[in-house]
Scaffold this active site. Structure first.
Site, mmCIF file in Angstrom:
data_model
loop_
_atom_site.group_PDB
_atom_site.id
_atom_site.type_symbol
_atom_site.label_atom_id
_atom_site.label_comp_id
_atom_site.label_asym_id
_atom_site.label_seq_id
_atom_site.Cartn_x
_atom_site.Cartn_y
_atom_site.Cartn_z
ATOM 1 N N GLU A 1 0.877 -1.171 0.000
ATOM 2 C CA GLU A 1 0.000 0.000 0.000
ATOM 3 C C GLU A 1 0.908 1.212 0.000
ATOM 4 O O GLU A 1 1.636 1.461 0.951
ATOM 5 C CB GLU A 1 -0.928 0.009 1.210
ATOM 6 C CG GLU A 1 -2.116 0.942 0.991
ATOM 7 C CD GLU A 1 -2.282 1.982 2.068
ATOM 8 O OE1 GLU A 1 -1.633 3.047 1.947
ATOM 9 O OE2 GLU A 1 -3.027 1.738 3.008
ATOM 10 N N CYS B 1 -2.261 8.144 3.958
ATOM 11 C CA CYS B 1 -2.157 7.759 2.547
ATOM 12 C C CYS B 1 -3.441 8.042 1.774
ATOM 13 O O CYS B 1 -3.393 8.321 0.576
ATOM 14 C CB CYS B 1 -1.814 6.275 2.449
ATOM 15 S SG CYS B 1 -0.211 5.830 3.134
#
Length: 537
Positions: free
Chosen positions: A274, A308
């Site tokens: 990720e 993120c």
């Protein structure tokens, strides 16, 4: 601190919150706590972590060598063989006990998260929420995800086919600094439920939160050797983790993610990554601008933008841009910045000098090239050494670094559009594809726009929490935002190997009962046609 860090813009905003008398770092990170938590680290060296609120040393920690990483894998592998033999419902029950302990003792880890990351208490609580949801989900759903499944065999009734899910072995986990609880134990829980061991390298600056979670999970019944922790510089310890793992999970920058993927590929082991994002929020012409403005504040500035899936690009329809920006900038300007280990502040500190440097560079580059600061745009050393005001930029163009680079801080750029096709095209004009957000009063329209956005998650009338918190559904990135998914079935099955067991009964898969090859082929041809007619898959 550089000269850039002391330059103030006249449009600055952000109100300091006076910290009430209460717990200090010394009260929380006691010698007793450090001694207890660091016993779990395999490491003979020494390193330190720092508190973003003050810039001072927070803790002295062990540091691991590559040889010590190898030893951690050896111990984890021995423990994993025993753990894999434990029934899945027994393994899952550990997660449910951990869930209860976490909620009961959350104040302990909230203090640690705040001290290690500089975020507000409410934003730290988002990590507790996320981990509790993951523990509950996999604690209840793991037996169903991992159960053996029957499939139609090559010869129905005569071929019995079962799909089994076997643990991969020892998972190597490299966890980031920005969400030290959620992205350490939250990602490890499904690996444990699937029967694996974990060797984790948390970021040194935020290791205490991960070590606290490990201690709590052991208290809930996880065998202690099953979760090994190593610490040290990423370029030294990270490759050692990848070199010994049976599967690798990494959360961090796209650049480092590529290196992790190359290391895993060289050993023919799987990985999930990720990575970064340049996430967009689309405010359509029929949006409720008050709700959209409030949602944008959360989406852009939670954890000081060091998330993120937070929003860094705001696309607003020209018909509502004036009203939206008036409300959004007013809410942003009114945000309270604080350092207290208590609820009340709206935004905390950046986590490191490196993050502050990136924010300053992006804002000053944009301003020098013609962008306008609508609010914010300056550091706040009067509050803490790494504070920066929540900042809204207008007039950003492709020649500016902030236009395409991930800032990973409390900075958002505003762009106007005139129709949906334009907005979707511009939102998709990035190599990243992690998260996006759409705001509209028409739910069907929102879902239709969402389906056109090239991101792993899309939130309609929310910024990021709706998709991320729905742990039964997969979460991850497209393009430069990564590989694989966390959450849902994919979030646990990635930690397993699929094994097909096929048992042939009565008839062999070859000529029998006196049939020659030609007769057997003719018989099989007729059988294949019949299977299609009967629609047997």
């Amino acid at each position: 601190m550089t000269a850039a860090h002391t330059r103030h813009h006249p449009t600055g905003g952000g109100n300091p919150v006076a910290p009430p008398a209460g717990r200090t770092a010394a009260d929380v990170v006691t010698p007793e706590l450090l001694a207890r938590l660091t016993r779990a680290v395999t490491g003979s060296g020494s390193t330190v972590s720092h508190a973003p609120f003050t810039g001072k040393v927070l803790a002295e920690l062990p540091e691991s060598t590559p040889e010590e990483v190898a030893g951690a894998f050896t111990r984890a592998r021995a423990a994993q063989h025993r753990w894999a033999a434990v029934p899945v419902r027994t393994r899952a029950a550990v997660l449910l006990r951990f869930h209860d302990l976490l909620l009961r003792r959350q104040s302990e880890v909230l203090d640690l998260i705040q001290l290690e990351t500089g975020k507000t208490r409410l934003h730290a609580h988002e990590e507790v929420q996320a981990v509790a949801m993951a523990a509950r989900h996999y604690g209840l759903a793991a037996p169903a995800y991992l159960r053996s499944r029957r499939h139609t065999g090559v010869l129905p009734l005569l071929t019995r086919v079962t799909e089994l899910r076997l643990p991969r072995g020892v998972v190597g986990q490299i966890a980031p600094w920005n969400y030290p609880l959620e992205l350490s134990v939250g990602d490890a829980l499904p690996a444990f439920a699937a029967g694996n061991a974990v060797v984790m390298k948390p970021d040194t600056e935020t290791a205490l939160s991960a070590l606290w979670a490990r201690e709590l999970l052991v208290e809930a019944g996880l065998p202690a050797d099953l979760w090994q922790v190593v610490l040290g510089e990423g370029p030294v310890v990270g490759p050692a983790v990848v070199a010994h793992a049976d599967y690798v999970t990494f959360t961090g920058s796209t650049r480092t993610g590529r290196e992790v993927a190359q290391g895993a590929a060289a050993r023919l082991v799987g990985c999930s990554l990720e990575l970064g994002g340049k996430n967009a929020m689309l405010v359509l012409d029929d949006a409720d601008v008050d709700k959209a403005a409030a949602g944008a504040v959360r989406a852009c500035f939670s954890s000081a933008g060091q998330l993120c899936i937070s929003v860094e690009r705001l696309f607003v329809h020209s018909a509502v841009a004036g009203r939206f920006l008036e409300r959004f900038t007013a809410r942003t300007r009114a945000m309270r910045l604080g350092v207290s280990l208590a609820y009340g502040a709206d935004m905390g500190s950046l986590a490191s000098e490196r993050q502050l440097d990136a924010v300053v560079r992006h804002v000053e580059d944009a301003v020098a090239k013609g962008a306008t600061v609508l609010t914010g745009g300056r550091p706040r050393p009067d509050i803490g050494p790494l504070f920066y005001e929540p900042t809204v930029l207008d007039g950003v163009g492709p020649e500016m670094a902030v236009y395409a680079e991930e800032t990973f801080g409390p900075v958002v750029s505003v762009y106007r559009f005139d129709d949906e096709d334009e907005a979707v095209e511009r939102a998709n004009a990035t190599p990243y594809g992690l998260n996006s957000s759409v705001w509209t009063r028409d739910a069907r329209r929102g879902r239709a726009v969402a389906a056109r956005l090239r991101t792993g998650t899309v939130n309609v009338n929310e910024g990021y929490a709706a998709a991320y918190g729905s742990v039964g559904a997969p979460m991850g990135g497209m393009g430069d935002s990564g590989l694989g998914r966390r959450h849902g079935s994919e979030g646990i099955l990635k930690f397993t190997e699929a094994q097909t067991v096929a048992e042939q009964r009565v008839l062999p898969l070859g000529p029998a009962f006196g049939l020659d090859d030609q007769a057997y082929a003719k018989l099989l041809t007729g059988g294949l046609r019949a299977l299609k007619t009967l629609r047997l898959r």
